[in-house]
Write an enzyme that holds these catalytic residues in place. Structure first.
Site, short mmCIF file in Angstrom:
data_model
loop_
_atom_site.label_atom_id
_atom_site.label_comp_id
_atom_site.label_asym_id
_atom_site.label_seq_id
_atom_site.Cartn_x
_atom_site.Cartn_y
_atom_site.Cartn_z
N SER A 117 25.93 -26.44 -16.01
CA SER A 117 25.24 -27.31 -15.05
C SER A 117 24.27 -28.20 -15.81
CB SER A 117 24.48 -26.47 -14.01
OG SER A 117 23.85 -27.29 -13.06
N LYS A 169 29.11 -19.81 -11.84
CA LYS A 169 28.96 -21.26 -11.65
C LYS A 169 29.50 -21.68 -10.29
CE LYS A 169 28.17 -25.56 -12.88
NZ LYS A 169 29.05 -26.44 -12.14
N HIS A 172 26.79 -20.90 -7.92
CA HIS A 172 25.74 -21.89 -8.20
C HIS A 172 26.03 -23.20 -7.47
CE1 HIS A 172 24.57 -25.52 -10.48
NE2 HIS A 172 23.49 -24.86 -10.87
N ASN A 173 27.28 -23.66 -7.51
CA ASN A 173 27.62 -24.92 -6.85
C ASN A 173 27.59 -24.78 -5.34
OD1 ASN A 173 28.02 -25.81 -9.45
ND2 ASN A 173 29.87 -26.95 -8.95
N GLU A 176 24.09 -25.14 -4.41
CA GLU A 176 23.77 -26.57 -4.54
C GLU A 176 24.19 -27.35 -3.29
OE1 GLU A 176 25.95 -29.92 -7.10
OE2 GLU A 176 24.89 -28.47 -8.37
#
Length: 300
Positions: A117, A169, A172-173, A176
């Site tokens: 990221s 990840k 994480h997205n 987001e």
């Protein structure tokens, strides 16, 4: 020495500035030339790149998920030797990473999945790196991650075995997506009352940047966007999704873990790409049918 097979130019520059020797290859001649101008050694092909590296080799891939990553993994699998390593910094589906890791392990090749990221700001700010893979191989390659991270002691870690990096990840997205949607809705609510209270959205955003519990890097970028175009009139309300939000929601269903905010944010992106969605027209038709409520017809 690290080989960067079709890797992002900003990441190559950060490694070079960190004192690492870099061999780079990219299908784009302009991108390759940019890396060479920064000090990387340019390779003519993936095979040439591998041939320029001393064993045990480390090749970092930065590619879109799907066929191009699959093809590159297969190519490297036939070129690398036991104890060499591939670092996949792209947004691959972790299930594909598990399969690829198993296939490469049969040849003695290590696969580290580095969820990355930082976007276009990584060159100056550093990258957040969520790495999955063998702990000994991670330690061997740790100087690479330290050079890319915001600092040698922060912004990166080994999160688990191969597959864990891309899984982390993915989540994480998804987070987001939810954060971005919350900011978007909040600023829309402010904008809707702008005339009544003479609200200055830019001033409010700048106020929130300091001391507020909602301050963040995403808020900083929202402020930057408002500075460039206060009404955002130059932008269409059309938002793509990279795929990781979908994977996050699918995983939440498989694990029976509720993620209503992330799911709603993903669905909002779908809605942003629709003009005159059928569901909205059906809703209007139903109100008209049962209650005689007025409808607006589309002019021919």
């Amino acid at each position: 020495m690290v080989g960067l097979g079709r890797m992002g130019g900003n990441m190559a520059q950060r490694l070079l500035r960190g004192g690492h020797t870099v061999v780079a290859f990219d299908q784009s001649a302009a991108a390759l030339a940019a890396n060479v101008s920064e000090g990387a050694a340019g390779a003519d092909s993936v095979a040439d790149l591998v041939g320029r590296l001393a064993p045990p080799r480390a090749v970092w891939l930065m590619l879109p998920a799907g066929e191009v990553t699959e093809a590159s993994m297969e190519e490297l699998g036939g070129l690398l030797a036991p104890d060499d390593a591939i670092i996949d910094g792209g947004n691959a589906n972790y299930k594909e990473t598990l399969r690829r890791g198993k296939t490469l392990a049969e040849r003695g090749i290590h696969l580290l999945d580095a969820g990355t990221s930082g976007g276009i700001w990584g060159l100056t700010e550093g990258y957040s790196l969520m790495v999955g893979g063998d702990p000994d191989v991670f330690r061997r390659l740790e100087p690479i991650f330290q050079a890319l991270a915001p600092g040698p002691d922060r912004g990166y870690c080994r999160v688990g075995p191969t597959g864990a990096g891309h899984f982390t990840k993915m989540v994480h997205n998804g987070v987001e997506y939810g954060l971005m949607q919350a900011y978007a809705e909040g600023f829309e609510l402010l904008q809707a009352k702008q005339d009544d209270f003479d609200l200055d959205l830019l001033a409010i955003g700048k106020t929130w940047q300091y001391g507020s519990v909602v301050r963040s890097w995403l808020l900083d970028m929202a402020v930057r966007a408002l500075e460039e175009d206060g009404d955002l009139e130059s932008l269409a309300s059309y938002v793509e999704d990279s795929g990781e939000g979908r994977w996050t929601v699918n995983e939440s269903v498989e694990l029976a873990v509720p993620t209503p905010v992330i799911t709603a944010a993903l669905y909002q992106r779908f809605r942003s790409r629709q003009e005159q969605p059928f569901s909205g027209r059906m809703l209007a038709a139903l109100r008209n049918q049962f209650g005689g409520h007025a409808v607006r017809n589309i002019e021919p």
